[in-house]
Design a protein around this motif. Structure first.
Motif, short mmCIF file in Angstrom:
data_model
loop_
_atom_site.label_atom_id
_atom_site.label_comp_id
_atom_site.label_asym_id
_atom_site.label_seq_id
_atom_site.Cartn_x
_atom_site.Cartn_y
_atom_site.Cartn_z
N LEU A 199 0.83 -1.39 0.18
CA LEU A 199 0.06 0.08 0.01
C LEU A 199 0.85 1.18 -0.01
CD1 LEU A 199 -2.84 -0.85 2.59
CD2 LEU A 199 -2.96 -1.10 -0.07
N ASN A 200 2.33 1.35 -0.28
CA ASN A 200 2.97 2.38 -0.13
C ASN A 200 3.13 3.16 -1.52
OD1 ASN A 200 4.66 4.34 -0.17
ND2 ASN A 200 6.39 3.19 1.13
N PRO A 201 2.30 4.08 -1.89
CA PRO A 201 2.22 4.90 -3.31
C PRO A 201 3.86 5.11 -3.65
CG PRO A 201 1.56 6.26 -1.67
CD PRO A 201 1.40 4.88 -0.92
N ILE A 202 4.76 5.20 -2.95
CA ILE A 202 5.82 5.49 -3.24
C ILE A 202 6.67 4.56 -3.95
CG2 ILE A 202 8.16 6.70 -2.30
CD1 ILE A 202 5.81 8.43 -1.96
N GLY A 203 6.16 3.31 -3.45
CA GLY A 203 6.68 2.10 -4.55
C GLY A 203 6.24 2.27 -5.76
N PHE A 204 5.10 2.89 -6.00
CA PHE A 204 4.46 2.99 -7.51
C PHE A 204 5.29 4.41 -8.28
CE2 PHE A 204 0.42 0.10 -7.06
CZ PHE A 204 0.93 -0.43 -8.11
N ASP A 205 5.64 5.22 -7.36
CA ASP A 205 6.32 6.30 -7.82
C ASP A 205 7.73 5.85 -8.24
OD1 ASP A 205 4.45 8.23 -7.21
OD2 ASP A 205 5.10 8.91 -5.41
N LEU A 206 8.44 4.92 -7.37
CA LEU A 206 9.66 4.32 -8.02
C LEU A 206 9.57 3.78 -9.13
CD1 LEU A 206 12.89 3.99 -7.58
CD2 LEU A 206 12.04 2.14 -6.01
N ALA A 207 8.51 2.92 -9.10
CA ALA A 207 8.40 2.05 -10.56
C ALA A 207 8.29 2.74 -11.72
CB ALA A 207 7.17 0.97 -10.19
N ASP A 208 7.40 3.65 -11.57
CA ASP A 208 6.96 4.57 -12.82
C ASP A 208 8.36 5.44 -13.23
OD1 ASP A 208 5.16 5.97 -14.30
OD2 ASP A 208 5.75 7.85 -13.50
N ARG A 209 9.11 6.02 -12.22
CA ARG A 209 10.42 6.53 -12.64
C ARG A 209 11.21 5.38 -13.38
NH1 ARG A 209 8.78 9.53 -8.16
NH2 ARG A 209 9.08 11.71 -8.40
N LEU A 210 11.50 4.31 -12.83
CA LEU A 210 12.34 3.38 -13.62
C LEU A 210 11.87 2.98 -14.68
CD1 LEU A 210 13.12 1.23 -10.28
CD2 LEU A 210 14.56 2.73 -11.46
N VAL A 211 10.28 2.74 -14.86
CA VAL A 211 9.81 2.14 -16.36
C VAL A 211 10.12 3.35 -17.35
CG1 VAL A 211 7.73 2.29 -17.56
CG2 VAL A 211 8.15 0.92 -15.33
N THR A 212 10.02 4.58 -16.99
CA THR A 212 10.39 5.72 -17.85
C THR A 212 11.73 5.95 -18.17
OG1 THR A 212 8.35 7.03 -17.04
CG2 THR A 212 10.01 8.34 -18.12
N GLN A 213 12.55 5.80 -17.04
CA GLN A 213 14.10 6.18 -17.38
C GLN A 213 15.06 5.30 -17.84
OE1 GLN A 213 15.36 7.43 -13.51
NE2 GLN A 213 14.03 9.35 -13.49
N PHE A 214 14.39 3.90 -17.86
CA PHE A 214 15.29 2.72 -18.27
C PHE A 214 14.56 2.10 -19.33
CE2 PHE A 214 16.94 3.68 -14.13
CZ PHE A 214 18.20 3.13 -14.37
N GLY A 215 13.37 2.67 -20.01
CA GLY A 215 12.78 2.05 -21.00
C GLY A 215 12.19 0.56 -20.62
N VAL A 216 11.79 0.44 -19.48
CA VAL A 216 11.15 -0.91 -19.37
C VAL A 216 10.01 -1.48 -20.21
CG1 VAL A 216 9.91 -2.21 -17.32
CG2 VAL A 216 11.94 -0.72 -16.77
N GLU A 217 9.87 -2.58 -20.39
CA GLU A 217 8.93 -3.26 -21.17
C GLU A 217 7.91 -4.17 -20.61
OE1 GLU A 217 10.78 -4.66 -25.24
OE2 GLU A 217 12.34 -3.97 -24.12
N LEU A 218 8.14 -4.30 -19.69
CA LEU A 218 7.30 -5.39 -18.43
C LEU A 218 7.71 -5.31 -17.12
CD1 LEU A 218 5.20 -7.90 -18.52
CD2 LEU A 218 7.32 -9.37 -18.65
N VAL A 219 6.90 -5.12 -16.56
CA VAL A 219 6.65 -5.16 -14.79
C VAL A 219 6.27 -6.51 -14.21
CG1 VAL A 219 5.98 -4.03 -12.77
CG2 VAL A 219 6.44 -2.44 -14.58
#
Length: 506
Positions: A245-265
């Motif tokens: 339930l920590n929204p900061i975890g989704f903030d981190l995931a969102d930044r990593l997806v954008t910055q590293f070109g992630v194709e799948l979580v």
């Protein structure tokens, strides 16, 4: 005293003057809004500084990607905002390698930013007066109207300046409000009575922030390339777990997806904490990631939570099934327990966990027998304590549950246990660690797979991302290159973008 009606000459004159004054204020606000920022060089960081009228007063320092810091220094409607524009990577490395440079930067940074703020204030005032003069001149077409408008703006400026000076409290520089990644842990402030010591606490905090940001950029540039010999032809997957339930975890995931070109979580469970229907709204953040999201349920996740995840357009929920997506074949099974309470109960139900892993192993066997040239490459489970049935059947197992990262290689299978991407979130352990000033770090891993050629589907390397420290101000990225002599899966066909799911029951 008799009031004159608005229709009288005096009333019309007053209404006209009020209109000119309001027009001048509007023009001044528009002018200040488009005024360029002043630039300051804070060590390796190029910083834009703006001073603007604002309904969100105070001072704000933007520190991407870890968030921002807000100081409630005054209540007058004026905002001072500093944001990082660029980073000199070579200079950042020098700051990291030479502590003396960091100390020098700490001493000079506040004065540098203060000077830039004064420059920005001057430019904003110039644009404000220009905007007021332009609008009042166009409306009245008279020097008298322009003069009246400028006089109104001058009075308003003096009033704002006076209110800011009266309400300014420098002690608030030691009591910041964090947003973004920085908000998930308390700021540790020295308990002092001296204003000078409180400001020194702020200076030390500023040094931590500058060091963290420069470290992130410097380390990112120094990472070895995972795609050596493959001309960049890799598939990047982000593994997260135990957001609780920590929204900061989704903030981190969102930044990593954008910055590293992630194709799948890939999420190995415990997205929620109690599994209640009230928590279902939390999963809506999944859609914002805008990449496919594979999820297996953890012991804290109810079936209702899994159903809420499945309703997200980009999500795939696995429970005894195999999915093929972006050229990777992934098998997953839900944790069979419903144990939202922590403590001794966490050791219960291990027989059920083992049975679920054995069920997934049977699914993998069945799939591999039907697709001998396209075997399962990744298995996802929540609890890593009963994995014997899967070892040797798949090259890679992803799991979580332990709130601590661990990587092992046994019987041809690499097992990667992820830490808590939510810093253990709203759990007893997470809150206890937070109250003790030793918060659980936010952890996630970037996985790099060969996309084509004879090694397609092989894990080439992975980056271990850790955001931690008091105030979660430290960011580290550690890369591991995977030896080629590990199990090499059979060649995969040309990757497809549309997922398909196959299930089996032993």
């Amino acid at each position: 005293m008799q009031l004159r009606p608005i229709t009288s000459p005096q009333g019309r004159r007053l209404a006209r003057q009020v209109g000119i004054g309001l027009l001048a204020i509007f023009g001044a606000l528009m002018g200040a809004a488009v005024a360029p920022a002043a630039q300051a060089q804070v060590g390796p960081l190029t910083v834009d500084v703006k001073v603007r009228p604002s309904l969100s007063p105070g001072a704000t320092v933007d520190l991407p990607p870890v968030g921002s810091v807000q100081f409630p220094t005054h209540w007058a409607p004026v905002q001072v905002r500093a944001s990082i524009r660029s980073v000199d990577v070579d200079a950042a490395r020098a700051v990291i390698d030479q502590p003396a440079q960091l100390e020098k930067l700490t001493a000079s940074a506040p004065d540098t930013v203060k000077k830039a703020a004064a420059q920005s204030l001057a430019v904003s005032l110039l644009f404000a007066f220009a905007g007021a003069a332009l609008l009042t001149g166009l409306a009245t077409r008279s020097w008298h109207g322009v003069g009246l408008g400028l006089a109104v703006v001058a009075v308003a400026t003096l009033l704002l300046g006076g209110l800011t000076a009266v309400s300014f409290d420098s002690a608030q520089l030691a009591e910041p409000k964090f947003t973004g990644l920085l908000s998930s842990a308390p700021y540790v402030q020295r308990r002092t009575t001296s204003l000078a010591e409180r400001l020194e606490s702020y200076r030390s905090g500023l040094a931590d922030f500058v060091q963290s940001v420069t470290t992130l950029y410097a380390v990112g540039q120094q990472l070895p390339r995972p795609d050596t010999g493959l001309n960049g032809d890799v598939t990047t997957v982000l593994h997260i777990s135990d957001l609780h339930l920590n929204p900061i975890g989704f903030d981190l995931a969102d930044r990593l997806v954008t910055q590293f070109g992630v194709e799948l979580v890939v999420d190995s469970g415990d997205l929620s904490t109690w599994g209640s229907t009230a928590e279902e709204g939390f999963v809506n953040r999944i859609g914002a990631l805008k990449v496919p999201y594979v999820f297996v349920r953890g012991n804290h996740d109810s079936q209702a939570i899994a159903d809420a995840v499945a309703r997200q357009r980009n999500a795939i929920v696995l429970d005894g099934a195999v999915t093929s997506i972006i050229g990777l074949r992934i098998a997953g099974v839900a944790d069979p327990r419903d144990l939202p309470a922590e403590g001794a109960k966490d050791d219960l139900g291990k027989a059920e966990v083992q049975a679920s892993v054995e069920r997934l192993a049977a699914v993998v066997d069945g799939y591999d027998n039907e697709h001998p040239d396209e075997p399962v490459q990744i298995a996802v489970v929540h609890d890593p304590t009963r994995l014997d049935a899967l070892r040797g059947k798949v090259p890679l197992i992803l799991s979580g549950h332990m709130h601590a990262r661990d990587v092992t290689y046994t019987s041809g299978t690499r097992t990667m246990v992820e830490g808590s991407t939510g810093g253990a979130g709203l759990t007893a352990d997470g809150l206890r660690r937070l109250s003790e000033g030793n918060p659980v770090p936010l952890e996630a891993t970037l996985l790099y797979f060969a996309k084509s050629g004879p090694e397609a589907g092989r894990l080439l390397a992975y980056d271990e991302i850790t955001v931690g420290g008091l105030g979660l101000t430290s960011v580290s990225i550690d890369r591991v290159l995977v030896p080629k002599d590990e199990v090499n899966p059979a060649p995969t066909p040309t990757p497809t973008t549309s997922p398909s799911t196959t299930s089996a029951t032993p």
